[in-house]
Design a protein around this motif. Structure first.
Motif, PDB file in Angstrom:
ATOM      1  N   LYS A 518       0.841  -1.201   0.000  1.00  0.00           N
ATOM      2  CA  LYS A 518       0.000   0.000   0.000  1.00  0.00           C
ATOM      3  C   LYS A 518       0.874   1.248   0.000  1.00  0.00           C
ATOM      4  CE  LYS A 518      -4.168  -1.808   2.131  1.00  0.00           C
ATOM      5  NZ  LYS A 518      -4.957  -1.853   3.350  1.00  0.00           N
ATOM      6  N   PHE A 521       2.330   1.677  -3.459  1.00  0.00           N
ATOM      7  CA  PHE A 521       1.356   2.220  -4.424  1.00  0.00           C
ATOM      8  C   PHE A 521       1.152   3.721  -4.213  1.00  0.00           C
ATOM      9  CE2 PHE A 521      -0.529  -2.255  -4.514  1.00  0.00           C
ATOM     10  CZ  PHE A 521       0.177  -2.576  -5.645  1.00  0.00           C
ATOM     11  N   LEU A 541       1.289  -4.978  -8.480  1.00  0.00           N
ATOM     12  CA  LEU A 541      -0.159  -5.217  -8.509  1.00  0.00           C
ATOM     13  C   LEU A 541      -0.446  -6.721  -8.469  1.00  0.00           C
ATOM     14  CD1 LEU A 541      -1.346  -2.513 -11.043  1.00  0.00           C
ATOM     15  CD2 LEU A 541      -2.206  -2.793  -8.721  1.00  0.00           C
ATOM     16  N   SER A 544       0.107  -7.912  -5.029  1.00  0.00           N
ATOM     17  CA  SER A 544      -0.955  -7.474  -4.142  1.00  0.00           C
ATOM     18  C   SER A 544      -2.199  -8.355  -4.299  1.00  0.00           C
ATOM     19  CB  SER A 544      -1.283  -6.017  -4.445  1.00  0.00           C
ATOM     20  OG  SER A 544      -2.268  -5.551  -3.585  1.00  0.00           O
TER      21      SER A 544
ATOM     22  N   GLU B  47      -3.180   3.009 -12.376  1.00  0.00           N
ATOM     23  CA  GLU B  47      -3.446   3.861 -11.219  1.00  0.00           C
ATOM     24  C   GLU B  47      -4.748   3.444 -10.523  1.00  0.00           C
ATOM     25  OE1 GLU B  47      -3.215   8.036 -12.010  1.00  0.00           O
ATOM     26  OE2 GLU B  47      -4.066   8.458 -10.042  1.00  0.00           O
ATOM     27  N   GLN B  49      -6.042   0.472 -10.615  1.00  0.00           N
ATOM     28  CA  GLN B  49      -5.828  -0.806  -9.930  1.00  0.00           C
ATOM     29  C   GLN B  49      -5.102  -0.588  -8.609  1.00  0.00           C
ATOM     30  OE1 GLN B  49      -3.819  -2.948 -13.042  1.00  0.00           O
ATOM     31  NE2 GLN B  49      -5.734  -3.704 -13.923  1.00  0.00           N
ATOM     32  N   MET B  50      -4.163   0.362  -8.606  1.00  0.00           N
ATOM     33  CA  MET B  50      -3.459   0.654  -7.350  1.00  0.00           C
ATOM     34  C   MET B  50      -4.431   1.200  -6.310  1.00  0.00           C
ATOM     35  SD  MET B  50       0.357   1.969  -8.232  1.00  0.00           S
ATOM     36  CE  MET B  50       0.130   3.108  -9.558  1.00  0.00           C
ATOM     37  N   LEU B  52      -7.520   0.540  -6.061  1.00  0.00           N
ATOM     38  CA  LEU B  52      -8.318  -0.582  -5.567  1.00  0.00           C
ATOM     39  C   LEU B  52      -7.516  -1.363  -4.518  1.00  0.00           C
ATOM     40  CD1 LEU B  52     -10.879  -2.407  -5.827  1.00  0.00           C
ATOM     41  CD2 LEU B  52      -9.607  -3.731  -7.505  1.00  0.00           C
ATOM     42  N   GLU B  53      -6.237  -1.614  -4.833  1.00  0.00           N
ATOM     43  CA  GLU B  53      -5.397  -2.368  -3.896  1.00  0.00           C
ATOM     44  C   GLU B  53      -5.155  -1.600  -2.601  1.00  0.00           C
ATOM     45  OE1 GLU B  53      -4.594  -5.579  -4.232  1.00  0.00           O
ATOM     46  OE2 GLU B  53      -5.720  -5.538  -6.100  1.00  0.00           O
ATOM     47  N   MET B  54      -5.136  -0.258  -2.715  1.00  0.00           N
ATOM     48  CA  MET B  54      -4.952   0.547  -1.496  1.00  0.00           C
ATOM     49  C   MET B  54      -6.266   0.718  -0.732  1.00  0.00           C
ATOM     50  SD  MET B  54      -2.326   3.621  -2.469  1.00  0.00           S
ATOM     51  CE  MET B  54      -3.006   4.106  -4.041  1.00  0.00           C
TER      52      MET B  54
END
Lengths: 656, 83
Positions: A518, A521, A541, A544, B47, B49-50, B52-54
């Motif tokens: 996190k 990102f 990604l 993750s 961006e 997707q990031m 979403l992951e965050m």
């Protein structure tokens, strides 16, 4: 050959070996014994195993604070998370300053990274704590009670790694020094340089001490069992590589020639065979033999243990009548299982995707994991089973009597059972090879320009690639599991984990990696206009998503089960309680507890005495696990090695 | 000679207007690149997707935003085909 720990100049004694071999007992007894001749000698017994049992052994609560055991012995069980917080509070400012000077990250980014925890923290903090203690010179002798072998070897290799990390910090400063020299004409050292120098000196002090034969000794502790012997043999080899001195080896649980009881007789025959092996293999060392006691060694009985350890008195096994004069022998006819439905219920693990066997060192995790994997493979011929060891001191090869190593190896005689023993260092090399293009992209994007920065950045990146991250074995195991799950070649994974402390670290790792991702990102989105790292972003990604999938599987009762293994002894029960709480906090489903090594009913005095003691702990375990189905497994008169023995064990476990 | 004058005037006007038109075209291209360029859409997707992951956006929000990006991608390809 000199007597056991006869060197009066010793400053550091490290006890190491397989779980359950008696490291803690030996460390505690040694501390008490060496404190007697000289009341002015200040001795610190320190546990670096994340699942501590030093306090249990002394029968005193210790925790992460130096606690007096007697007038000149103190105990300490380090808590790496607490130590990290203290370290951050003390040195955080300087470290952030170095990061600010040497990287492109701004204060906010660095602050964000600073809130994260680290993998492999237990070993790192243990070395830092030892360094601090050496610097303060408060103790004349430090006695280390360590985690089971694999992680102790990691601990001992760490000072060398840490010197590289500190060197990396120094390189981060180099650019700043160059700029200052160019602009101002000279460079004035400040607190950052002081910090780097003092850290380097601290770590070097630990390294010097470790390899100084005049002041340091490593004492391997073993029992006459093959896996335990194998572990110390490997450890001694590794110690030679680090120049860490070994003179004596403690052999615990040496049995006499009991011929009256067929069970004791079978076990002692086997013990004698392995005792001979020990005498041959370790002939150059001083072998200190301790008997199998009919009672546990804790608190006051440590003195008796120490007297035998230091050869002040000989052990005479008590006569049968002395052991337990008036006790009714337990009923014969095998172990009765008060919860017969338990055996039906344990069959449910056949349906899972992930079965993790965990418990204290020496409770029989590897044997039970190997036996279960074998049973599952035999009873579900359409499912492909992988037995997977995440303990850096692997024992699956020994259990299956077949060399396994760092490659997925088919187990002979079955076409759906495979095994793997991860080698973290090798896998890190593979990882670097696999992601060459991502690494190249980072090099190219950061180093594409010209000027001062490039020279320094290239050196820093190259250095960064050559260092080994902390917690390597856990990280690489996790990566391999994710890779295998993604490929979908195996239907069932059976995990033979490291002993409880490090198993927890492993189970916590997906959460920890996710937090780091996190932060990563956040940086990538923040600097997207400045640098486009497409391949690296895609890789992160992917990582993750895989981590999310693992967390989903780990917390899904249909997919995963954590099977608790314990033995009916004080330390087994204590560790089991701590582990159960942590597993529940991590939301990992757990429905079964296996009580292993229960003395079968005989009318032999020794067995009856042991058995009576065990019954108390069995009741305690039952009371502690009201929601668990309990599987009772007897102590077998022979070792468990090879498919035939594993099948026998599986038969008992799954009720055939 | 009015014809020559007209011709000169037109040539001059064209010479003056051309750079202006080129700028306009350039701006249009850049805007289109910004909107429909595959590289840009790819970066936007990463961006997203990031995020979403965050856990900055929900799965639902991600799906909607991803659909919009795919639409832009198709539109870009269609425009590319027409030219």
């Amino acid at each position: 050959m000199s007597a056991f720990l006869a060197n009066p100049n010793l400053k550091l004694i490290i006890f190491g070996g397989k779980g359950g071999s008696g490291k803690t007992t030996s460390a505690a007894a040694t501390a008490l014994h060496l404190s007697k001749p000289d009341p002015k000698k200040r001795i610190l017994a320190m546990s670096t195993d994340p699942a501590h049992s030093l306090g249990d052994s002394f029968n005193i609560t210790i925790d992460n604070k130096i606690t007096a055991i007697n007038e000149n012995v103190w105990g300490l069980e380090i808590d790496s998370n607490e130590l990290l917080e203290e370290y951050k509070a003390r040195h955080g400012g300087v470290i952030k300053k170095i990061a600010d000077r040497g990287t492109y990250f701004d204060k906010e980014d660095i602050e964000d990274f600073f809130t994260q925890s680290l993998p492999g923290l237990d070993e790192v903090m243990a070395i830092i704590r030892i360094a601090d203690l050496l610097k303060a010179r408060e103790y004349d002798l430090i006695i280390l009670d360590t985690a089971p072998t694999g992680h102790t070897m990691v601990l001992l290799s760490l000072p060398e790694q840490m010197e590289k990390w500190i060197h990396l910090m120094d390189m981060l400063m180099e650019k700043h020094r160059f700029v200052m020299k160019t602009m101002v004409g000279r460079y004035r050292r400040d607190e950052c340089d002081e910090f780097i120098d003092s850290q380097m000196e601290d770590v070097r002090r630990v390294r010097r001490l470790l390899t100084d034969a005049t002041t340091t000794e490593f004492v391997p502790v073993t029992i006459p069992e093959p896996m335990s012997i194998f572990e110390i043999q490997k450890a001694i080899e590794t110690l030679k590589g680090y120049n860490i001195p070994v003179n004596s080896i403690i052999v615990n649980r040496v049995t006499g020639r009991e011929r009256e009881c067929p069970f004791c007789s079978a076990r002692s025959e086997q013990g004698e065979r392995y005792m001979q092996e020990i005498e041959q293999k370790f002939a150059p060392y001083n072998l200190v033999k301790l008997p199998l006691f009919p009672h546990q060694i804790r608190g006051e009985s440590l003195t008796e243990y120490a007297q035998i350890l230091f050869e002040e008195r000989k052990y005479t096994p008590p006569a049968r009548a002395e052991v337990l004069p008036q006790v009714t022998p337990l009923a014969k006819g095998g172990l009765s299982d008060p919860r017969s439905e338990s055996r039906t219920s344990i069959l449910n693990i056949l349906k899972k995707e992930f079965v993790i066997f965990g418990g204290k060192g020496g409770v029989g995790k590897t044997s039970i994991a190997a036996a279960s994997a074998l049973y599952l493979a035999q009873h579900k011929p359409d499912r492909k089973v992988l037995a997977f060891s995440t303990d850096p001191a692997h024992a699956l090869s020994d259990s299956f009597e077949q060399h396994i190593g760092n490659h997925i190896t088919p187990i002979s005689g079955l076409d759906n059972l495979y095994a793997l023993e991860i080698d973290g260092t090798q896998m890190l090399e593979d990882f670097k090879q696999d992601y060459r293009d991502v690494i190249d992209e980072i090099f190219e994007k950061f180093l594409g320009g010209s000027g001062v920065d490039v020279r320094f950045d290239r050196e820093i990146l190259q250095e960064l690639l050559s260092v080994t991250p902390p917690g390597l074995d856990e990280l690489m195991s996790l990566r391999k599991i994710m890779e295998l799950m993604k490929e979908g070649d195996y239907d069932l994974f059976v995990l033979d984990s490291a002993a409880s402390g490090h198993l927890l670290r492993f189970l916590e790792l997906p959460h920890l990696v996710r937090d780091w991702l996190k932060s990563g990102f956040k940086l990538l989105t923040k600097y997207r206009g400045v640098v486009k790292l497409t391949k690296a972003t895609e890789l992160l990604l992917d990582l993750s998503r895989d981590i999310r999938r693992i967390l989903e599987v780990f917390s899904n009762p249909q997919g995963t089960e954590f099977v608790m293994i314990t033995i009916p002894e004080e330390m087994g029960v204590a560790e089991m309680g701590d582990l159960a709480v942590s597993v529940a906090n991590l939301k990992i489903p757990s429905f079964h507890t296996i009580i292993n090594m229960i003395i079968p009913p005989t009318d032999c005095g020794f067995c009856v005495a042991k058995s009576k003691e065990q019954q108390r702990y069995i009741q305690e375990i039952e009371a502690k696990s009201p929601d668990h189905a309990i599987i009772y497994i007897p102590l077998l008169p022979h070792e468990i090695r090879g498919l035939e023995n594993l099948s026998e064990l599986a038969g008992i476990m799954f009720g055939e | 000679m009015p014809i020559i004058e007209t011709y000169l005037a037109l040539t001059l006007a064209k010479a003056l207007a051309e750079p202006f038109c080129m700028v306009i075209e350039k701006i249009r291209d850049m805007a289109e690149e910004e909107l429909y360029g595959e590289d840009k859409i790819k970066q936007d997707l990463l961006e997203l997707q990031m995020k979403l992951e965050m856990e900055e956006i929900t799965e639902e929000e991600y799906m909607m935003a991803e659909a919009a990006l795919m639409e832009r991608l198709e539109e870009g390809r269609r425009r590319g085909g027409e030219e």
